[in-house]
Design a protein around this motif. Structure first.
Motif, PDB file in Angstrom:
ATOM      1  N   ALA A  58       0.829  -1.208   0.000  1.00 33.99           N
ATOM      2  CA  ALA A  58       0.000   0.000   0.000  1.00 33.99           C
ATOM      3  C   ALA A  58       0.861   1.255   0.000  1.00 33.99           C
ATOM      4  O   ALA A  58       0.589   2.208  -0.746  1.00 33.99           O
ATOM      5  N   ARG A  59       1.907   1.277   0.830  1.00 30.69           N
ATOM      6  CA  ARG A  59       2.790   2.446   0.850  1.00 30.69           C
ATOM      7  C   ARG A  59       3.495   2.620  -0.491  1.00 30.69           C
ATOM      8  O   ARG A  59       3.590   3.712  -1.042  1.00 30.69           O
ATOM      9  N   ALA A  60       3.989   1.505  -1.022  1.00 32.16           N
ATOM     10  CA  ALA A  60       4.766   1.578  -2.259  1.00 32.16           C
ATOM     11  C   ALA A  60       3.908   2.034  -3.434  1.00 32.16           C
ATOM     12  O   ALA A  60       4.342   2.845  -4.257  1.00 32.16           O
ATOM     13  N   VAL A  61       2.674   1.526  -3.533  1.00 27.24           N
ATOM     14  CA  VAL A  61       1.839   1.884  -4.679  1.00 27.24           C
ATOM     15  C   VAL A  61       1.446   3.357  -4.616  1.00 27.24           C
ATOM     16  O   VAL A  61       1.312   4.027  -5.651  1.00 27.24           O
ATOM     17  N   ARG A  62       1.259   3.895  -3.412  1.00 29.20           N
ATOM     18  CA  ARG A  62       0.953   5.321  -3.303  1.00 29.20           C
ATOM     19  C   ARG A  62       2.147   6.177  -3.708  1.00 29.20           C
ATOM     20  O   ARG A  62       1.999   7.245  -4.306  1.00 29.20           O
ATOM     21  N   GLU A  63       3.356   5.712  -3.389  1.00 32.52           N
ATOM     22  CA  GLU A  63       4.559   6.434  -3.802  1.00 32.52           C
ATOM     23  C   GLU A  63       4.672   6.469  -5.333  1.00 32.52           C
ATOM     24  O   GLU A  63       4.994   7.506  -5.931  1.00 32.52           O
ATOM     25  N   VAL A  64       4.410   5.333  -5.968  1.00 39.54           N
ATOM     26  CA  VAL A  64       4.469   5.270  -7.429  1.00 39.54           C
ATOM     27  C   VAL A  64       3.383   6.154  -8.039  1.00 39.54           C
ATOM     28  O   VAL A  64       3.634   6.916  -8.989  1.00 39.54           O
ATOM     29  N   GLU A  65       2.172   6.063  -7.497  1.00 42.01           N
ATOM     30  CA  GLU A  65       1.063   6.868  -8.012  1.00 42.01           C
ATOM     31  C   GLU A  65       1.387   8.359  -7.927  1.00 42.01           C
ATOM     32  O   GLU A  65       1.180   9.111  -8.883  1.00 42.01           O
ATOM     33  N   GLY A  66       1.937   8.795  -6.816  1.00 43.61           N
ATOM     34  CA  GLY A  66       2.274  10.202  -6.649  1.00 43.61           C
ATOM     35  C   GLY A  66       3.358  10.653  -7.621  1.00 43.61           C
ATOM     36  O   GLY A  66       3.296  11.753  -8.184  1.00 43.61           O
ATOM     37  N   ALA A  67       4.371   9.799  -7.829  1.00 40.00           N
ATOM     38  CA  ALA A  67       5.461  10.159  -8.739  1.00 40.00           C
ATOM     39  C   ALA A  67       4.951  10.316 -10.169  1.00 40.00           C
ATOM     40  O   ALA A  67       5.331  11.255 -10.881  1.00 40.00           O
ATOM     41  N   VAL A  68       4.068   9.401 -10.612  1.00 41.44           N
ATOM     42  CA  VAL A  68       3.542   9.484 -11.971  1.00 41.44           C
ATOM     43  C   VAL A  68       2.646  10.709 -12.126  1.00 41.44           C
ATOM     44  O   VAL A  68       2.672  11.391 -13.151  1.00 41.44           O
ATOM     45  N   VAL A 119      11.223   4.532 -10.206  1.00 41.80           N
ATOM     46  CA  VAL A 119       9.765   4.437 -10.099  1.00 41.80           C
ATOM     47  C   VAL A 119       9.243   3.281 -10.954  1.00 41.80           C
ATOM     48  O   VAL A 119       8.369   2.522 -10.537  1.00 41.80           O
ATOM     49  N   ARG A 120       9.797   3.137 -12.148  1.00 40.99           N
ATOM     50  CA  ARG A 120       9.397   2.037 -13.018  1.00 40.99           C
ATOM     51  C   ARG A 120       9.723   0.689 -12.373  1.00 40.99           C
ATOM     52  O   ARG A 120       8.945  -0.262 -12.454  1.00 40.99           O
ATOM     53  N   THR A 121      10.889   0.623 -11.733  1.00 39.83           N
ATOM     54  CA  THR A 121      11.284  -0.613 -11.056  1.00 39.83           C
ATOM     55  C   THR A 121      10.314  -0.949  -9.932  1.00 39.83           C
ATOM     56  O   THR A 121       9.865  -2.094  -9.784  1.00 39.83           O
ATOM     57  N   LYS A 122       9.959   0.058  -9.127  1.00 36.23           N
ATOM     58  CA  LYS A 122       9.041  -0.172  -8.010  1.00 36.23           C
ATOM     59  C   LYS A 122       7.670  -0.593  -8.527  1.00 36.23           C
ATOM     60  O   LYS A 122       7.017  -1.470  -7.947  1.00 36.23           O
ATOM     61  N   PHE A 123       7.215   0.033  -9.621  1.00 40.95           N
ATOM     62  CA  PHE A 123       5.932  -0.335 -10.228  1.00 40.95           C
ATOM     63  C   PHE A 123       5.928  -1.818 -10.594  1.00 40.95           C
ATOM     64  O   PHE A 123       4.975  -2.553 -10.303  1.00 40.95           O
ATOM     65  N   GLN A 124       6.997  -2.289 -11.228  1.00 37.43           N
ATOM     66  CA  GLN A 124       7.055  -3.690 -11.648  1.00 37.43           C
ATOM     67  C   GLN A 124       7.087  -4.630 -10.449  1.00 37.43           C
ATOM     68  O   GLN A 124       6.419  -5.670 -10.442  1.00 37.43           O
ATOM     69  N   VAL A 125       7.835  -4.259  -9.418  1.00 39.32           N
ATOM     70  CA  VAL A 125       7.956  -5.128  -8.240  1.00 39.32           C
ATOM     71  C   VAL A 125       6.611  -5.244  -7.529  1.00 39.32           C
ATOM     72  O   VAL A 125       6.221  -6.334  -7.072  1.00 39.32           O
ATOM     73  N   ILE A 126       5.878  -4.128  -7.418  1.00 41.71           N
ATOM     74  CA  ILE A 126       4.550  -4.183  -6.796  1.00 41.71           C
ATOM     75  C   ILE A 126       3.655  -5.142  -7.564  1.00 41.71           C
ATOM     76  O   ILE A 126       2.950  -5.974  -6.971  1.00 41.71           O
ATOM     77  N   ALA A 127       3.681  -5.050  -8.897  1.00 45.83           N
ATOM     78  CA  ALA A 127       2.861  -5.944  -9.712  1.00 45.83           C
ATOM     79  C   ALA A 127       3.244  -7.405  -9.490  1.00 45.83           C
ATOM     80  O   ALA A 127       2.375  -8.280  -9.391  1.00 45.83           O
ATOM     81  N   LEU A 128       4.554  -7.684  -9.407  1.00 46.48           N
ATOM     82  CA  LEU A 128       5.001  -9.059  -9.171  1.00 46.48           C
ATOM     83  C   LEU A 128       4.524  -9.577  -7.818  1.00 46.48           C
ATOM     84  O   LEU A 128       4.025 -10.711  -7.703  1.00 46.48           O
ATOM     85  N   LEU A 129       4.655  -8.744  -6.789  1.00 42.40           N
ATOM     86  CA  LEU A 129       4.267  -9.182  -5.445  1.00 42.40           C
ATOM     87  C   LEU A 129       2.755  -9.344  -5.323  1.00 42.40           C
ATOM     88  O   LEU A 129       2.278 -10.252  -4.626  1.00 42.40           O
ATOM     89  N   VAL A 130       1.992  -8.464  -5.969  1.00 43.26           N
ATOM     90  CA  VAL A 130       0.528  -8.609  -5.959  1.00 43.26           C
ATOM     91  C   VAL A 130       0.135  -9.921  -6.621  1.00 43.26           C
ATOM     92  O   VAL A 130      -0.723 -10.659  -6.122  1.00 43.26           O
ATOM     93  N   ARG A 131       0.781 -10.240  -7.741  1.00 41.38           N
ATOM     94  CA  ARG A 131       0.478 -11.475  -8.458  1.00 41.38           C
ATOM     95  C   ARG A 131       0.788 -12.695  -7.593  1.00 41.38           C
ATOM     96  O   ARG A 131      -0.004 -13.637  -7.501  1.00 41.38           O
ATOM     97  N   GLU A 132       1.958 -12.675  -6.930  1.00 47.74           N
ATOM     98  CA  GLU A 132       2.357 -13.814  -6.096  1.00 47.74           C
ATOM     99  C   GLU A 132       1.465 -13.933  -4.861  1.00 47.74           C
ATOM    100  O   GLU A 132       1.094 -15.041  -4.450  1.00 47.74           O
ATOM    101  N   GLU A 133       1.113 -12.783  -4.246  1.00 53.73           N
ATOM    102  CA  GLU A 133       0.276 -12.825  -3.052  1.00 53.73           C
ATOM    103  C   GLU A 133      -1.131 -13.307  -3.386  1.00 53.73           C
ATOM    104  O   GLU A 133      -1.737 -14.053  -2.622  1.00 53.73           O
ATOM    105  N   ARG A 134      -1.645 -12.910  -4.560  1.00 52.22           N
ATOM    106  CA  ARG A 134      -2.966 -13.376  -4.964  1.00 52.22           C
ATOM    107  C   ARG A 134      -2.968 -14.906  -5.132  1.00 52.22           C
ATOM    108  O   ARG A 134      -3.896 -15.592  -4.698  1.00 52.22           O
ATOM    109  N   ALA A 135      -1.909 -15.425  -5.765  1.00 50.31           N
ATOM    110  CA  ALA A 135      -1.812 -16.880  -5.944  1.00 50.31           C
ATOM    111  C   ALA A 135      -1.712 -17.585  -4.595  1.00 50.31           C
ATOM    112  O   ALA A 135      -2.306 -18.650  -4.387  1.00 50.31           O
ATOM    113  N   ARG A 136      -0.959 -16.975  -3.645  1.00 50.29           N
ATOM    114  CA  ARG A 136      -0.809 -17.604  -2.322  1.00 50.29           C
ATOM    115  C   ARG A 136      -2.132 -17.634  -1.577  1.00 50.29           C
ATOM    116  O   ARG A 136      -2.517 -18.653  -0.985  1.00 50.29           O
ATOM    117  N   VAL A 137      -2.890 -16.496  -1.617  1.00 49.94           N
ATOM    118  CA  VAL A 137      -4.167 -16.429  -0.904  1.00 49.94           C
ATOM    119  C   VAL A 137      -5.159 -17.424  -1.485  1.00 49.94           C
ATOM    120  O   VAL A 137      -5.872 -18.123  -0.750  1.00 49.94           O
TER     121      VAL A 137
END
Length: 708
Positions: free
Chosen positions: A33-43, A52-70
């Motif tokens: 949540a903190r990271a995505v708000r930082e990316v949103e503000g920067a854009v 910022v692009r790197t953080k955007f990609q990492v958030i997407a990767l972690l969301v994908r992995e967390e969704r699969a885990r849940v």
């Protein structure tokens, strides 16, 4: 992250134990949540750095992995699982909205997107922050070569390769004095772009640079200029090199730009223009600067002349040519309808700004011109990209020349007089705005301006093929009659009497048949093929100067125009022959009285008489008439008693088709009618015979080009 300031180097971290939070019900969610708000503000701020692009990609990767885990965790309660998935959906929604603001981020969401070492390291850090077990660090690899953000297919036309081989050592042009570097003193520490924009937002006076008086109103090839045009050329001759030329449509911005390039010797010149006017740019270049060869980029540019002086490219194909254009060594660049680049995040804006940077890096004081008819008083922040293209500002602050002007005022944004002084400083850099009413003495009260368009799609190719078939049929009929004559061998040259008879037979048969490749269907197909471009130009005019009257002959052209206006949110009135008198008058009143209704879409056959539409001063003739009188009647709906502005009728003509010959016929008959009204005893031909004249011209041209 929360402990960013306390992080240590990788070597120290490996030796120092780190307190890891025990995974609880929250887990990774607060970190994401903190990271995505930082990316949103920067854009939103427009600062999309690589980190910022790197953080955007990492958030997407972690969301994908967390969704699969849940989803795979069967031990969790259904309510907890639903809550977690809902929170992940919220983060994914923010990612999607952020990517919509900067579409270059979309590529990072792909399943096969490359994960850089920096992204892998950041992912590991975020997992550690969340109290998760992170994968071991991978050994460092050599950094990859830098790549461009554009994923468009890049091409280099063969003729450009030949030019590059002919001159492989293209030297930068630093013959002009380099702009001096200026460090802000009194204004150091002040945020200046916001006040600069605001200085225009609240201004009421006209925004136009003072220009010198011309010494001549004729060009080098004896073309006559209007005074307002000659004044801008005089400024270029005097050394000025950047212009935001915001003259109203109809005042000759294209001619001014071409003559400015000639005065500045800014060759090769790059012109980035809308698709609807690129053919007209080549035509205008031949008229105003005939010694400078233009070339138009179509598609991949296979047909261009790599050695041309003026390269014309439309926005839609610019992305695939931006590479070689940046290396060609342009000394000048013109951007037509420059409000197209107002969104700095769009690909077209980034391409234009990249090319401008390349030109300024290789040439001291190049000629840079942005052409637009949009008044500067509206949405002034939209002009940030234009000012940046011209080299007046960069992403964050004014550049040297503007900074020096602001320093010379002796004021800061805290002083009452700053805004007026700042506005005057920007205008003096080259904002030129003239309205029709301001230069009415220079221009005729009414004029017809031809706007050739290129039908380079499948419909255009089909139309040209149908025209060739019609011409071939006429030629075959002509030769068949000629061969049947007893004295066929005695015929010398083209028998023009026979040409006319063949044309008469074809016209009579075409009038009886509503199908096939006859003259009527051919003209109708041409109208349909250029409908979109005609409507697009009308929309641009409406955006620039207000109310516009759009005339077309066929229902499908009227429908296509209205669909385009509706898609763009442009309010219009429809005035057609199948409407009741009440509906028609209601639509007329809406166009005349409602400031929100920008365009009147009129049937040429039924709305060309009996209407008073002088609230507009621009007319778009999407299809040509079969008579000069019909065209004149349409224009007279606007050019009539009560009209205070000069009227311009923009006639959309399909280049390289019979459309051009019909336009010539209309003009010739207009001249003949004028001579008759002036007392000539020359007999006027019937206006109903335009089809016959067009067929005669088509057959004569075909016989001239065909070996006997």
């Amino acid at each position: 992250m929360a402990r960013r300031g306390q992080r240590q180097s990788g070597a120290t971290r490996s030796a120092t134990p780190r307190r890891r939070r025990v995974r609880d019900a929250e887990g990774i969610m607060p970190v994401l949540a903190r990271a995505v708000r930082e990316v949103e503000g920067a854009v939103q701020r427009g600062t999309v750095q690589p980190s910022v692009r790197t953080k955007f990609q990492v958030i997407a990767l972690l969301v994908r992995e967390e969704r699969a885990r849940v989803n795979a965790d069967q031990s969790a309660a259904e309510a907890d699982r639903t809550k977690q998935l809902r929170r992940l959906d919220g983060i994914a929604t923010i990612l999607a909205k952020t990517a919509a603001r900067d579409t270059s981020l979309l590529a990072l969401l792909a399943e096969d997107a490359t994960v850089s070492p920096a992204a892998a390291a950041l992912k590991r850090e975020m997992m550690l922050d969340a109290g998760l077990e992170a994968p071991a660090e991978e050994p460092k690899r050599p950094a990859p070569a830098p790549t461009t953000n554009s994923t468009a297919r890049q091409v280099v036309p063969q003729s450009v390769v030949q030019r590059q081989l002919a001159n492989p050592f293209l030297a930068p042009d630093f013959s002009s004095p380099a702009p001096k570097q200026v460090r802000p003193q009194r204004l150091a520490g002040w945020e200046l772009l916001g006040p600069l924009f605001k200085s225009f937002e609240y201004a009421t006076a006209s925004a136009s640079k003072s220009l010198p008086e011309p010494t001549s109103l004729r060009t080098a090839n004896s073309q006559e200029l209007m005074r307002h045009q000659a004044r801008l050329i005089a400024a270029v001759t005097g050394g000025h090199r950047t212009f935001l030329l915001a003259d109203e449509p109809g005042l000759g911005k294209t001619a001014q730009a071409l003559l400015a390039a000639q005065a500045a010797n800014a060759y090769p010149l790059l012109a980035v223009v809308p698709n609807v006017v690129k053919t007209n740019w080549a035509r205008e270049a031949g008229l105003w600067t005939p010694r400078r060869k233009p070339t138009v980029i179509q598609g991949d540019g296979d047909t261009i002349d790599g050695f041309a002086d003026i390269v014309i490219v439309n926005y839609e194909v610019l992305d695939r040519h931006v590479g070689w254009l940046g290396d060609l060594g342009f000394r000048g660049m013109v951007v037509d309808e420059a409000h197209f680049i107002k969104n700095k995040k769009s690909q077209r804006s980034q391409n234009v700004l990249h090319l401008s940077d390349r030109i300024r890096s290789r040439t001291n004081r190049p000629l840079l011109m942005a052409l637009t008819g949009t008044p500067l008083i509206n949405d002034i922040e939209d002009f940030a990209a234009i000012w940046q293209f011209l080299g007046w500002i960069d992403d964050k602050s004014p550049r040297a020349e503007l900074t020096e002007k602001l320093e010379q005022s002796g004021l800061t944004p805290a002083d009452p007089g700053f805004y007026a002084a700042a506005r005057a400083s920007v205008i003096d850099l080259g904002i030129v705005r003239r309205r029709k009413v301001d230069v009415a003495a220079d221009i005729p009260a009414r004029r017809v301006a031809d706007l050739p368009v290129e039908l380079d799609d499948a419909a255009g190719r089909s139309i040209r093929a149908a025209e060739r078939e019609l011409a071939d049929r006429l030629v075959a009929r002509y030769h068949a009659v000629l061969a049947a004559r007893d004295n066929a061998d005695e015929t010398d040259g083209i028998d023009h009497d026979l040409v006319r008879r063949v044309a008469e037979w074809e016209r009579a048969e075409s009038a009886k048949s509503k199908s096939g490749d006859n003259i009527f269907n051919l003209v109708r197909r041409i109208g349909a093929a250029k409908a979109g471009m005609a409507a697009d130009y009308a929309a641009q005019l409406a955006h620039n100067v207000g109310k516009v009257v759009f005339f077309a002959r066929h229902i499908e052209v009227l429908d296509a125009a209205e669909n385009l206006f509706a898609e763009r949110g442009i309010q219009f009135s429809s005035i057609r022959g199948d409407q009741s008198r009440t509906t028609r008058q209601k639509n007329i009143d809406a166009f005349v009285n409602d400031p929100e209704v920008s365009i009147a879409v009129c049937s040429l056959l039924t709305a060309g008489v009996g209407l008073n539409l002088q609230v507009a001063s621009n007319v778009v003739l999407a299809e040509l008439s079969w008579t000069n009188a019909e065209q004149e009647q349409a224009i007279d709906r606007v050019h009539r008693i009560g009209q205070s502005d000069p009227v311009t009728a923009w006639r959309i003509i399909a280049a390289q088709t019979i459309d051009t010959r019909i336009a010539d016929l209309i003009d010739s008959k207009a001249g003949l009618a004028a001579r008759a009204l002036d007392g000539s005893d020359e007999e006027l031909t019937s206006s109903a015979d335009f089809q016959l004249e067009a067929l005669t011209a088509l057959l004569t041209k075909a016989l001239t080009e065909t070996p006997s």
